[in-house]
Design an enzyme around this catalytic site. Structure first.
Site, PDB file in Angstrom:
ATOM      1  N   GLU A   1       0.981  -1.244   0.008  1.00 39.37           N
ATOM      2  CA  GLU A   1      -0.091   0.220   0.047  1.00 39.37           C
ATOM      3  C   GLU A   1       0.814   1.167  -0.106  1.00 39.37           C
ATOM      4  O   GLU A   1       0.423   2.316  -0.627  1.00 39.37           O
ATOM      5  CB  GLU A   1      -0.942   0.134   1.362  1.00 39.37           C
ATOM      6  CG  GLU A   1      -1.942  -1.021   1.245  1.00 39.37           C
ATOM      7  CD  GLU A   1      -3.145  -0.777   0.183  1.00 39.37           C
ATOM      8  OE1 GLU A   1      -3.429   0.216   0.092  1.00 39.37           O
ATOM      9  OE2 GLU A   1      -3.499  -1.961  -0.338  1.00 39.37           O
TER      10      GLU A   1
ATOM     11  N   SER B   1     -50.450 -25.968  39.895  1.00 40.38           N
ATOM     12  CA  SER B   1     -50.332 -26.195  41.484  1.00 40.38           C
ATOM     13  C   SER B   1     -48.886 -25.629  41.892  1.00 40.38           C
ATOM     14  O   SER B   1     -48.934 -25.527  42.989  1.00 40.38           O
ATOM     15  CB  SER B   1     -50.561 -27.661  41.623  1.00 40.38           C
ATOM     16  OG  SER B   1     -51.502 -28.024  41.460  1.00 40.38           O
TER      17      SER B   1
END
Length: 845
Positions: free
Chosen positions: A118, A487
């Protein structure tokens, strides 16, 4: 005028006068040229206009330009990292792969590979490479008007300006801004700081930003472990990550990688021999990474994510501490060992119930098979069970048990056996390998459920499972499914009665209980589970151990239904109207709310909010939220003030009287020893618990635990329907809890429940509830004499012969009433009057 000292010479001219005269003559000459030569005037006008234009252009160009100094305080969007209770990272919330490293953490070979690809003059230029810029200008001119994009010619500094400050717009103006910012950045940051920003922020494909994230995405290893060849490959990605990262473009990627290696040799950053070895290596890209985190935690970490988003927001726009950009560090209460046990136990229960029912339908369906692989990846359906995988049926079978083809997210296609005729192409299914290239269809249970384990002393939820697998279905039934608890709600009805004058030894009639609902509806009568009638008078303990509906509604009615629903509200179960059916679990709630209520029972009535997050730190490590908000201002005094040691006050809320809570727990221990949860007795641990089965039965429940942990589980269909007549909480749900305890047995303490100081332990006859003298309770769960817990001055009197006569008389009366009630119920059924509405919401008005 003559000079007196030099009479033969002419007088000298005054210097200042001479300067003015000569200047005047010069201006006059320029003025004559200005008037005589038009080209001069035009040239000067053009220069002035150009200068003004440049100034205006510069003002416009830099008017909204970001300040390079922002990079000194730049905070990139970072994922949120989640830790378990042991401090280990268990998950991260990220839509992009990002990992921040310091410059010293980047291998030198990787830095040199990126510079070679780069910006080879990075260490010497001042932000802009004149040679590269000139080449970019020529390329731009050559491609002008063609629609093709010219090469950038950007330095790494310019790319930092583009990626972080000004964006990637394709225009000359953006390029100029980039150049100006690059020069400014070079004046603000060092070269090392610029490279650190670049290597952490550069987009490299596969949703990865920065070289560490890309290293994991392409090679499943950290940057420090990369070879020279792999470093060179990553260096080619900034130009075209979506091209070079694809399998079909492997030849182009290798060619470009080798070019980078040649550049490294040219720059003296690699030897020819090392480059040759690197060129000989294949790319070696991973096609599908294994999960970084344990899928067993899926439901738990999703609940953490949901709570964090509610608190801090999801995206960067929502605030500095957002879940997907804020870089938070979250410590949770997740116990990995307990979580795996909960996941495996719930799955085992679901598979046991599913049994041999076979394939019940697809996980999902793809309508378009043209791009089936990409659609399968986007669907993101996975299963973490044995060697199963989720795939898509590409073609099915015309007969049950036939064969077809299945495709997987990595692109592989295999033969699929055991395909039912109703399966269609496009169905997403689970499959397991049987031989090379052949897979068999597997059934995901249609029934589902949820489970939670919580620490009662803190409210910390240590495990949570909301279904068979979070990769298949993210709906968390532990916290999101509103179901009737049946229950399992009864202990809080009994707690209300205990707080209003009753005792565990109080005799309650287990007999018909009817409610007159008006002339049109007539009487509606409750019944026990399975349609059973009454069994005479019994102690409250017996009624809770055997889960008797008739005794429960009678107790609720006697205590006052308004008081009962107030108890439900106080412990966080839910807000219900004052209908007796809610005393039998007709209202809706969640596993998480129920287990938090049971935690209050185990903790002597003190309740902590159920939490999955211990504390949250921002990206800088500062704690910004914590579940435990306890303060101790005098704990850090520089000198002792002579007063007693400071104590941190308890922060829980007293939702039940401590004595009442212990009495309920003591009765619920009997549920495990000789009641509906007796199958847990062989664990030989001090456990309390309660089973639940809703009308239908559509859901089965179990809640229980000890002073270390409480756990709760329910199982049922998402669209409620009957589980079958044999389904009961004790048969299906309790074994799931039992499996968890067996898998983590060393975590469940042996210490018995500790009674509050006000409780009196008294020997009573287990059947009559009367006090017994001179007989010690035995170890037999069904011993006639037991220890019972009483509040002061509520102990029963001693058992007498008169009590025995009364007991037999009541039993005879109960039998007579039972026969009469059976005839009445038969007549009501014949006339179309449905009498059993025991657990249906709104049954009593």
């Amino acid at each position: 005028m003559t000079d007196a000292n030099n009479p033969g010479e002419q007088p000298s001219e005054d210097a200042s006068f001479r300067i003015r005269r000569e200047a005047s003559g010069g201006f006059a000459a320029i003025g004559r040229q200005w008037r005589m030569r038009k080209w001069l005037r035009r040239f000067i006008y053009m220069c002035l206009a150009g200068l003004i234009g440049l100034i205006c252009f510069w003002i416009v160009l830099t008017r909204d330009m970001p300040d390079a100094n922002k990079l000194l305080e730049y905070q990139p969007p970072l994922p949120t990292m989640v830790r378990g209770m042991d401090g280990e990272i268990v998950y991260s919330y990220a839509r992009e792969r990002r990992v921040q490293l310091r410059f010293v953490d980047f291998p030198r070979s990787m830095v040199n590979a990126f510079l070679s690809a780069e910006d080879r003059t990075f260490w010497t230029h001042g932000g802009v490479d004149i040679g590269g810029l000139a080449g970019a200008v020529v390329d731009y001119a050559a491609k002008f008007g063609t629609g093709a994009r010219a090469k950038g010619g950007s330095t790494i500094t310019q790319q930092v300006a583009k990626n972080i400050l000004i964006g990637d717009e394709y225009s000359v103006t953006r390029k100029l801004k980039e150049m100006v910012l690059a020069r400014r950045i070079e004046g603000v940051l060092t070269k090392q700081q610029i490279l650190e920003l670049y290597l952490n922020e550069i987009p490299l494909g596969r949703r990865s930003f920065g070289v560490q994230a890309a290293s994991r995405a392409y090679f499943d290893r950290d940057v420090e472990d990369l070879t020279l060849s792999q470093s060179a490959f990553l260096a080619i990605l900034p130009r075209a990550p979506e091209v070079y990262g694809r399998k079909k473009n492997e030849d182009r990627a290798i060619e470009r990688r080798n070019w980078v290696l040649d550049q490294m040799v040219r720059n003296g950053w690699a030897t020819p021999q090392a480059a040759a070895v690197a060129k000989a290596e294949p790319l070696g890209l991973v096609t599908q990474r294994g999960s970084d985190f344990d899928p067993a935690n899926g439901y738990f970490v999703e609940e953490v994510r949901r709570r964090l988003i509610d608190k801090y927001g999801e995206k960067a726009e929502d605030g500095p501490n957002s879940v997907y950009a804020g870089g938070l560090w979250v410590r949770t209460s997740l116990d990995p060992e307990m979580q795996k046990a909960v996941r495996d136990s719930l799955r085992g229960g679901l598979l046991r119930y599913h049994g041999n029912r076979g394939w019940v339908g697809p996980i999902a369906h793809l309508n378009d098979l043209e791009n089936w692989q990409s659609q399968l990846v986007v669907a993101n359906k996975t299963v973490d069970y044995k060697d199963w995988r989720v795939g898509v049926i590409l073609d099915g079978s015309s007969t049950d048990g036939g064969s077809g083809r299945i495709g997987f997210s990595d692109g592989n296609i295999a033969t699929l056996t055991g395909v039912p005729a109703r399966a269609k192409a496009g169905d997403l299914v689970a499959a397991a390998p049987v031989t090379a290239g052949t897979w068999a269809l597997r059934a995901i249970p249609e029934v589902s459920g949820g489970m939670v384990i919580e620490e009662p002393a803190s409210g910390r939820i240590v495990a949570m499972q909301g279904g068979f697998d979070a990769g298949i279905d993210s709906f968390n039934r532990a916290v999101q499914a509103e179901r009737q608890p049946g229950s399992t709600i009864k202990p809080f009805v009994y707690a209300t009665a205990l707080q209003n004058g009753m005792t565990p030894a109080t005799q309650v009639l287990d007999g018909t209980f009817c409610v007159f609902q008006g002339a049109n509806l007539g009487n509606k009568c409750f019944k026990n589970f399975g349609g059973e009638g009454g069994a005479g008078s019994h102690t409250m303990r017996w009624g809770l151990e055997q889960s008797r509906n008739l005794m429960t509604v009678r107790i609720a009615n006697d205590a006052g239904m308004a008081r009962v629903t107030r108890t439900f509200h106080n412990v966080g179960i839910g807000d219900y109207q004052n209908y007796l059916s809610f005393a039998l679990g007709a209202g809706e709630t969640t596993v998480a709310r129920m287990i938090n209520a049971y935690a209050a029972l185990a903790n002597n009535g003190v309740q902590f909010s159920g939490s999955v997050i211990d504390y949250v730190q921002n990206r800088n490590g500062k704690v910004i939220w914590r579940a435990d908000k306890s303060r101790c201002d005098t704990c850090n005094m520089p000198q002792w003030d002579g007063k007693p040691m400071p104590r941190v006050a308890r922060k829980g809320k007293q939702v039940l009287d401590a004595d009442t809570a212990y009495q309920v727990v003591h009765m619920l221990e009997g549920v495990v020893q000789r009641g509906t949860a007796v199958r847990l007795r062989d664990l030989k641990l001090p456990l309390f618990g309660k089973t639940g089965t809703t009308n239908g039965p559509t859901d089965v429940w179990f809640m229980g635990g000890n002073q270390d942990y409480v756990g709760g589980v329910y199982m049922g269909y998402d669209a409620p329907r009957s589980l079958g007549g044999y389904a009961q909480g004790g048969r299906i749900a309790a074994p799931i809890f039992k499996d968890v305890v067996e898998a983590t047995r060393k975590r469940w303490g042996q210490q018995p429940f500790v009674a509050p100081s006000g409780i009196r332990m008294v020997r009573i006859d287990r059947v009559t509830g009367k006090r017994v003298m001179g007989v010690e309770p035995g170890d037999d769960p069904k011993a006639a004499v037991i220890w019972e817990a009483f509040k002061p001055d509520t102990e029963p009197r001693q058992y007498t012969a008169e009590d025995e006569f009364s007991r037999r008389r009541d039993a005879l009366v109960s039998q007579i009433r039972g026969a009469r009630d059976a005839r009445a119920a038969a007549e009501a059924t014949a006339s179309g009057d449905a009498g059993n509405f025991a657990e249906q919401q709104g049954g009593v008005y």
